[in-house]
Design a protein around this motif. Structure first.
Motif, PDB file in Angstrom:
ATOM      1  N   TYR A  37      89.816  58.775   6.460  1.00 15.75           N
ATOM      2  CA  TYR A  37      89.010  58.540   6.964  1.00 15.75           C
ATOM      3  C   TYR A  37      88.844  59.875   7.957  1.00 15.75           C
ATOM      4  CZ  TYR A  37      86.064  56.087  11.102  1.00 15.75           C
ATOM      5  OH  TYR A  37      84.597  56.029  11.900  1.00 15.75           O
ATOM      6  N   TYR A  38      89.857  59.844   8.998  1.00 13.85           N
ATOM      7  CA  TYR A  38      89.678  61.033   9.510  1.00 13.85           C
ATOM      8  C   TYR A  38      88.501  62.176   9.021  1.00 13.85           C
ATOM      9  CZ  TYR A  38      90.092  65.191  11.926  1.00 13.85           C
ATOM     10  OH  TYR A  38      89.721  66.769  13.400  1.00 13.85           O
ATOM     11  N   ILE A  39      89.254  63.247   7.822  1.00 10.99           N
ATOM     12  CA  ILE A  39      88.635  63.723   6.244  1.00 10.99           C
ATOM     13  C   ILE A  39      87.057  63.490   6.523  1.00 10.99           C
ATOM     14  CG2 ILE A  39      88.106  64.375   4.075  1.00 10.99           C
ATOM     15  CD1 ILE A  39      91.628  64.586   4.501  1.00 10.99           C
ATOM     16  N   ARG A  40      86.671  62.245   5.840  1.00 10.18           N
ATOM     17  CA  ARG A  40      85.456  61.581   6.372  1.00 10.18           C
ATOM     18  C   ARG A  40      84.258  61.921   7.995  1.00 10.18           C
ATOM     19  NH1 ARG A  40      84.674  56.586   5.011  1.00 10.18           N
ATOM     20  NH2 ARG A  40      86.638  55.807   5.015  1.00 10.18           N
ATOM     21  N   LEU A  41      85.502  61.906   8.818  1.00 10.47           N
ATOM     22  CA  LEU A  41      84.523  62.205   9.941  1.00 10.47           C
ATOM     23  C   LEU A  41      84.670  64.051  10.162  1.00 10.47           C
ATOM     24  CD1 LEU A  41      86.508  60.324  12.514  1.00 10.47           C
ATOM     25  CD2 LEU A  41      83.826  60.606  12.462  1.00 10.47           C
ATOM     26  N   GLU A  42      85.073  64.223   9.396  1.00 12.67           N
ATOM     27  CA  GLU A  42      85.503  65.887  10.070  1.00 12.67           C
ATOM     28  C   GLU A  42      83.827  66.352   8.632  1.00 12.67           C
ATOM     29  OE1 GLU A  42      88.104  68.742   9.071  1.00 12.67           O
ATOM     30  OE2 GLU A  42      89.006  68.184  10.928  1.00 12.67           O
ATOM     31  N   GLN A  43      84.124  65.936   7.633  1.00  9.55           N
ATOM     32  CA  GLN A  43      82.638  66.472   6.593  1.00  9.55           C
ATOM     33  C   GLN A  43      81.637  65.732   6.462  1.00  9.55           C
ATOM     34  OE1 GLN A  43      84.941  64.726   3.423  1.00  9.55           O
ATOM     35  NE2 GLN A  43      86.363  66.688   2.790  1.00  9.55           N
ATOM     36  N   GLY A  44      81.928  64.605   7.740  1.00  8.07           N
ATOM     37  CA  GLY A  44      80.127  63.863   7.975  1.00  8.07           C
ATOM     38  C   GLY A  44      79.722  62.696   6.786  1.00  8.07           C
ATOM     39  N   ARG A  45      80.841  62.195   6.635  1.00  8.04           N
ATOM     40  CA  ARG A  45      80.980  61.184   6.176  1.00  8.04           C
ATOM     41  C   ARG A  45      80.582  59.539   6.169  1.00  8.04           C
ATOM     42  NH1 ARG A  45      83.486  60.856   1.870  1.00  8.04           N
ATOM     43  NH2 ARG A  45      85.500  62.001   1.904  1.00  8.04           N
ATOM     44  N   ALA A  46      80.792  59.916   7.531  1.00 10.41           N
ATOM     45  CA  ALA A  46      80.961  58.301   7.890  1.00 10.41           C
ATOM     46  C   ALA A  46      80.430  58.365   9.535  1.00 10.41           C
ATOM     47  CB  ALA A  46      82.769  58.620   8.740  1.00 10.41           C
ATOM     48  N   ASP A  47      79.664  57.580   9.629  1.00  8.41           N
ATOM     49  CA  ASP A  47      78.666  57.108   9.908  1.00  8.41           C
ATOM     50  C   ASP A  47      79.263  56.482  11.380  1.00  8.41           C
ATOM     51  OD1 ASP A  47      76.854  57.948   8.667  1.00  8.41           O
ATOM     52  OD2 ASP A  47      75.861  56.445   7.803  1.00  8.41           O
ATOM     53  N   ARG A  48      78.771  56.719  12.643  1.00  9.59           N
ATOM     54  CA  ARG A  48      78.796  56.314  14.066  1.00  9.59           C
ATOM     55  C   ARG A  48      80.196  55.372  13.817  1.00  9.59           C
ATOM     56  NH1 ARG A  48      73.904  55.786  16.547  1.00  9.59           N
ATOM     57  NH2 ARG A  48      74.865  54.454  17.887  1.00  9.59           N
ATOM     58  N   PRO A  49      80.645  56.533  14.441  1.00 10.67           N
ATOM     59  CA  PRO A  49      82.578  56.131  14.484  1.00 10.67           C
ATOM     60  C   PRO A  49      82.929  54.676  15.790  1.00 10.67           C
ATOM     61  CG  PRO A  49      82.350  58.343  15.178  1.00 10.67           C
ATOM     62  CD  PRO A  49      80.996  57.847  14.481  1.00 10.67           C
ATOM     63  N   SER A  50      83.288  54.039  15.857  1.00  9.16           N
ATOM     64  CA  SER A  50      83.141  53.177  17.228  1.00  9.16           C
ATOM     65  C   SER A  50      84.000  54.298  18.440  1.00  9.16           C
ATOM     66  CB  SER A  50      84.317  52.173  16.786  1.00  9.16           C
ATOM     67  OG  SER A  50      85.645  51.972  16.411  1.00  9.16           O
TER      68      SER A  50
END
Length: 278
Positions: free
Chosen positions: A55-68
């Motif tokens: 999940y963290y990698i997806r955050l850095e790659q811009g693949r996780a929308d609107r984290p809580s």
């Protein structure tokens, strides 16, 4: 060269920049031998924030929308972010629609600034445009009344004015905080056309600006000490305080003061007299 504001995945860039500044020892992790890159690894940030590495990698790659909010709070703790840095993280994680802002000031705000005859005062926006000033501010900082509107911008004056280093004796700190303020503004209004043009102009015109912009430092203007050199009064150190203008969160009243009875107060009094007859 990519546009410095509208580059893809600003959140990922910020997370990478921030984890590079935190060593394992800073957060109580044991040493693990030689590292290819400075700071924390992705999996270490994930562990500290109680997130999965994927999940963290997806955050850095811009693949996780609107984290809580919980995720952003955890990342703030893991990366040892201060208040301004946490606010910037939220801005990047929750991009806003850019709206055209009205930069006109209420006449009463001009009156407030002009009613301070013994202390320099200006009203600025978060692009560092000077929107209002009093006579003493014009004498100390720049000849605002006779400048074209686009040149009434403190970021341009810091980075593009060849005399800036001789005027601002604390130029290094002034430059760093100015870039930090613009970074905060870019997080809030990433597609503001005036801001995009300003960052592009500074990036092309100043290697120092490009270097500081790449650091992802952010800064909220609050209070501090400024050191100036002026041809009429020499070197002077002034405290400044910042106040938010009612009804416009991006408009800031900045007031420079000197301690009563100090040499700095005498210098300001002399400058006020000098400005009154010039």
């Amino acid at each position: 060269m990519a546009d410095p504001i509208t580059i893809a995945n600003s959140l990922g860039d910020y997370l990478r920049a921030r984890r590079a500044l935190v060593s394992p020892a800073d957060v109580g992790l044991p040493p693990t031998g030689r590292r290819r890159v400075p700071g924390l690894r992705r999996e270490e940030v994930a562990e500290l924030a109680a997130l999965s590495t994927d999940y963290y990698i997806r955050l850095e790659q811009g693949r996780a929308d609107r984290p809580s909010d919980e995720v952003l709070d955890a990342l703030g703790r893991a990366l040892r972010l201060g208040a301004a840095e946490r606010a910037h993280l939220r801005d990047l994680a929750r991009p806003r629609v850019t709206v055209r802002r009205d930069e006109r000031l209420r006449p009463a705000l001009w009156h407030v600034v002009e009613a301070m005859p013994t202390t320099p005062a200006v009203i600025m926006n978060d692009r560092n445009d000077v929107l209002a000033w009093n006579r003493l501010a014009a004498a100390l900082l720049a000849d605002f009344p006779n400048l074209p509107p686009r040149e009434r911008n403190m970021a341009r004056r810091i980075f593009l004015d060849p005399d800036a280093r001789s005027i601002h004796l604390d130029w290094d700190e002034a430059a760093r905080t100015t870039v930090g303020i613009l970074r905060m503004a870019a997080g809030r209004q990433p597609h503001d056309p005036e801001l995009v043009r300003l960052i592009g102009e500074l990036s092309l015109g100043s290697p120092e600006f490009r270097r500081l912009w790449a650091s992802h430092h952010v800064h909220e203007k609050t209070h501090g000490l400024k050191h100036f050199r002026h041809p009429a009064i020499g070197e002077v150190a002034l405290n400044y305080e910042t106040f938010q203008a009612p009804g416009a969160a991006h408009h800031l009243l900045v007031v420079y003061t000197a301690a009563p009875g100090s040499p700095a107060e005498e210098a300001l009094n002399f400058l006020a007299s000098f400005a009154a007859v010039t």
